[in-house]
Design a protein around this motif. Structure first.
Motif, PDB file in Angstrom:
ATOM      1  N   VAL A 117      56.395  -8.627  84.726  1.00 34.47           N
ATOM      2  CA  VAL A 117      55.962  -8.008  83.480  1.00 34.47           C
ATOM      3  C   VAL A 117      54.440  -7.916  83.528  1.00 34.47           C
ATOM      4  N   ASP A 118      53.936  -6.688  83.501  1.00 27.96           N
ATOM      5  CA  ASP A 118      52.491  -6.459  83.636  1.00 27.96           C
ATOM      6  C   ASP A 118      51.938  -7.129  84.887  1.00 27.96           C
ATOM      7  N   GLY A 119      52.744  -7.093  85.960  1.00 27.99           N
ATOM      8  CA  GLY A 119      52.311  -7.626  87.238  1.00 27.99           C
ATOM      9  C   GLY A 119      52.400  -9.129  87.377  1.00 27.99           C
ATOM     10  N   ALA A 120      52.941  -9.814  86.355  1.00 24.26           N
ATOM     11  CA  ALA A 120      53.037 -11.273  86.404  1.00 24.26           C
ATOM     12  C   ALA A 120      54.494 -11.698  86.426  1.00 24.26           C
ATOM     13  N   ASP A 157      57.991 -13.295  85.517  1.00 20.44           N
ATOM     14  CA  ASP A 157      58.594 -13.502  84.199  1.00 20.44           C
ATOM     15  C   ASP A 157      59.965 -14.137  84.385  1.00 20.44           C
ATOM     16  N   ARG A 202      48.214 -15.219  91.792  1.00 19.44           N
ATOM     17  CA  ARG A 202      47.867 -15.918  90.554  1.00 19.44           C
ATOM     18  C   ARG A 202      47.926 -17.434  90.689  1.00 19.44           C
TER      19      ARG A 202
END
Length: 826
Positions: free
Chosen positions: A469-472, A474, A554
């Motif tokens: 989700v938005d590159g992160a 989830d 991340r």
């Protein structure tokens, strides 16, 4: 003073005048009674001072048998070692035990009901029984014969024997687990010490249909292994408490159900010599509980006796609630099969013994390291009727899952209750795990293909479904809730009234892959993967590599809670770095893979079909994509963080779950790349997979062949050797090829293809125009691959090989070939 003397003299005279107790007098034996004063399984008395447990057996029949019971053993206390599976609650095989009078003694014998003549008369049945061996476990004197012919024996010495097979588990080599070494993880020479083992008269509990007794058993060895030394105060003397259950044979009326390979489950084998000519002598009976409708003619009815599971009172909250929820899902499947309120789960009543055979149990146990959960059955070997289900869940598994989730989404959401809260997701996983293990005890086997059909079964090994989700990463849809469609169909078959047409329809609708065709990385079934996800294993591998890259970009201090040692990052990094390991194996099964069913003649889909060549080549592309330097380069900013020093006492769990360093705490990114390369290349070049490619190309010249795989593999790794990372990937690939070529299970065709390819690569490297480190690497490796003796040495020792931290059992239940250790049904 004179008064005091007179008082003392009077006391002495009074004592001398009192009646003397007979020398050697002992307290009378204590009669054990069942709760509520009911008649117990058989009369039992105990003599605590002498350590005797006296059973009064019925008068013997003509064949000398006084009593037949079902006999089972279980561990009341555990070792706490995951690899050795000596956990509290582990049970042994159920035996048909007979007390038989022979002359003036009683023999305790395990009979052999597998061989029988079901339709024969008494003489034929006796003849078959006489043709096959039984096991006499113990012989004892008759302590007393009563006027009515009943006999009294002291059963205590039998209870102190190692009937559970603990010594064998302790002396087991690692090779038996498929680890590849021969060191004894429990130790060597462990044996039962009779002088330190005895039955406990105070533990005896008598019920109308069962007798329960504990025994202390001590095992000694001069060479205890690492697992025992890590846990036991005096490793040379290991003491466990073993629980013994003697169970009345079930009442007649249970209807055995013949096993159906299309829908699977666990089974009890029968060798029936009364079968008509042309009919199979060997067949299986499906293991299942006795479940009877109050109104057998009604499509939906309440049942005479529901199946009830009890949760260990030691289970803490919120784990307790998660397990009750997940286990309770089975009630929906039974309801769909027409059984109303037929299944439920409750807390174990206060004061109840979890090893009492009347209670189906879910045990929560602690171990020194994380390990498998498992589900076991006590089964009547005559009929396949399940008498008791026993589940063992290890407490460290959930904590390992939390480690993974923190690596993916960070520690900031811990205990927030949100969709990305690692604790919440771990509880969702525990609900699945509880349902899975109880499913085994109900009679259901693994279905490792269910993940390819929209999470069709809790009997698969579910990975966390990780979205982006938005590159992160989830985790909001990490685990499914509720029972699966396959589970509903199998309950309907095993317990319900499904006819042949309905069974055939279910078999046609669902994919099904059990352990033999799914568990190993090199099995042939194209859809049988563990901890995999998605309808298309290849597409999911590509997606998982994208998730992995996003998570790695991340990863950092955010994966740690405030105040947590930075050294813990090194442990949390490993499952993230190897996040693709299970999907890689699942996808690779398309290469040389076959689509088949457990078919029956006339049921359709009898012929196995190889995976289409185009699909195999697409999968090869996806697998080779995991070997690029881009995929295997640790972000440079992480190396200093992963080099933080650790302080404090040694933690074996930590030590087994991290990559080897470059000395002290210094993290070595090439070791991480080497480990990931090993996983890919060993999976791709599994000898049985390559052998299937030879077979498939023999039948179809357009099929993917071994030569094409080796060409693509070597072209991929030799094209990017300009830096240390690329050279390490290529080195590990070529060294593994040399090893596979010399393996005993490599077919002549496969060995020849690998051998020639390595010779060709040696010549290519010798001519490579390069400078500096790349030149030295190419020439050195060329010499090692081009000379037969040097190549043999490389294959035999695989020098500088790195170890890959264990993955199993991050995700689920069993097994490193442990079925020989555990009771039927794991």
């Amino acid at each position: 003073m004179k008064m005091m003397r007179r008082m003392r003299l009077g006391a002495i005279l009074f004592a001398l005048s009192a009646p003397l107790a007979p020398l050697g007098a002992q307290p009378a034996p204590e009669e054990i009674v069942a709760p509520g004063g009911e008649a117990g399984l058989l009369p039992v008395r105990t003599e605590a001072a002498k350590g005797r447990i006296l059973l009064t057996l019925p008068a013997p029949a003509e064949d000398g048998v006084a009593l037949r019971v079902l006999y089972s053993t279980a561990l009341k206390t555990g070792l706490g070692s995951a690899p050795l599976v000596l956990d509290r609650g582990r049970i042994g095989n159920t035996q048909l035990l007979a007390f038989r009078r022979i002359g003036g003694k009683i023999a305790v014998q395990f009979e052999n009901p597998r061989f029988r003549a079901t339709a024969g008369d008494a003489a034929q049945q006796q003849a078959v029984a006489s043709d096959f061996g039984i096991s006499t476990m113990w012989i004892t004197d008759i302590a007393e014969t009563l006027d009515d012919g009943r006999m009294v024996i002291d059963i205590a010495p039998f209870l102190a024997m190692d009937t559970l097979g603990i010594a064998g588990s302790l002396n087991l080599d690692q090779d038996s687990f498929g680890i590849g070494t021969s060191s004894a993880i429990g130790g060597k020479g462990f044996r039962l010490d009779d002088k330190l083992s005895l039955a406990d008269p105070a533990s005896v509990k008598l019920f109308p249909d069962n007798l329960e007794v504990d025994a202390v058993q001590t095992f000694v060895s001069d060479k205890p292994g690492a697992e025992v030394e890590n846990i036991v105060p005096e490793p040379k003397k290991l003491t466990l408490t073993v629980h013994h259950s003697f169970v009345r044979l079930p009442e007649p009326g249970f209807e055995p159900r013949v096993f159906d390979p299309r829908l699977g489950g666990f089974a009890t084998q029968v060798v029936d010599f009364s079968a008509p000519l042309g009919a199979p002598v060997v067949y299986d009976l499906a293991n299942r509980f006795r479940l009877e409708k109050v109104d057998p003619s009604a499509p939906r009815s309440r049942v005479k006796k529901p199946i009830v599971y009890y949760l260990d009172r030691n289970t803490p909250e919120p784990i307790r609630s998660a397990l009750i929820e997940g286990i309770g899902w089975w009630g929906d499947a039974f309801d769909a099969a027409g059984y109303i309120d037929a299944f439920r789960v409750e807390m174990l009543p206060e004061g109840a013994d979890p090893l009492d055979v009347r209670y189906n149990m879910v045990n929560w146990v602690d171990r020194a390291t994380r390990g498998w959960a498992y589900g076991q059955q006590i089964v009547d070997p005559r009929t396949g009727e399940i008498i008791k289900g026993m589940v063992v869940l290890g407490s460290l598994r959930a904590r390992q899952d939390i480690q993974i989730f923190q690596a993916l989404v960070g520690a900031g959401a811990l205990n927030s209750g949100g969709p990305n809260d690692p604790v919440k997701v771990a509880l969702d996983r525990l609900a699945q795990l509880g349902a899975h293990e109880v499913g085994h005890t109900l009679g259901f086997a693994h279905n490792f293909a269910a993940s390819t059909q929209d999470r069709a079964s809790v009997m698969d090994y579910p990975p966390p479904r990780i979205g982006l989700v938005d590159g992160a990463p989830d985790l909001s849809d990490a685990y499914a809730e509720g029972i699966g469609a396959w589970d509903v169909a199998t309950v309907r078959w095993l317990y319900g009234d499904a006819d042949e047409a309905e069974t055939a329809e279910a078999a046609a609708q669902f994919r099904y892959g059990q352990d033999d065709n799914s568990r190993s990385a090199d099995t042939a079934y194209a859809w049988g993967g563990l901890w995999d996800d998605g309808a298309d294993p290849t597409a999911e591998l590509t997606r998982m590599m994208e998730v992995r890259a996003a998570a790695l970009s991340r990863f950092g201090l955010g994966a740690l809670a405030p105040g947590e040692p930075v050294a813990n990052l090194r442990r949390r990094f490993v499952p993230l770095w190897l996040l693709h390991r299970y999907q890689l194996v699942a996808a690779a099964k398309q290469i040389g893979g076959v689509d088949f069913t457990y078919a029956v003649n006339g049921g359709g889909r009898e012929a196995a079909q190889p995976v289409a060549p185009a699909r195999q080549r697409a999968t090869l592309d996806a697998v080779l994509a995991t070997l690029t330097p881009e995929a295997l380069r640790v972000p440079p900013a992480l190396v200093p963080l992963l080099s933080a020093a650790q302080n404090g006492t040694n933690d074996r769990q930590y030590e087994t779950e991290v990559f080897a360093t470059a000395g002290g705490p210094v993290f070595d990114p090439l070791v991480a790349a080497d480990a990931a390369t090993s996983l890919t290349v060993q999976t791709l070049l599994a000898p049985r997979r390559l052998a299937r490619l030879v077979v498939q190309r023999h039948g179809d010249p357009a099929a993917l062949g071994v030569g094409e795989v080796l060409d693509r593999l070597t072209d991929r790794v030799l094209g990017r050797t300009g830096d240390d990372l690329g050279r390490r990937i290529a080195y590990r690939t070529l060294a593994t090829m040399a090893q596979v070529a010399r393996r005993g299970d490599a077919t002549p065709e496969v060995a020849a293809a690998l051998d020639q390819k390595l010779v060709d690569v040696a010549a290519l490297l010798a001519k490579r125009k390069a400078n500096g480190a790349e030149r030295a690497w190419a020439l050195s490796l060329s010499r090692a691959l081009g000379d037969p003796d040097a190549r043999e040495k490389l294959a035999a020792s695989l020098p500088r090989m790195v170890s890959v931290p264990p993955g199993d059992p991050i995700g689920e239940d069993d097994w490193m070939n442990l079925s020989s250790l555990l009771a039927p049904g794991e």
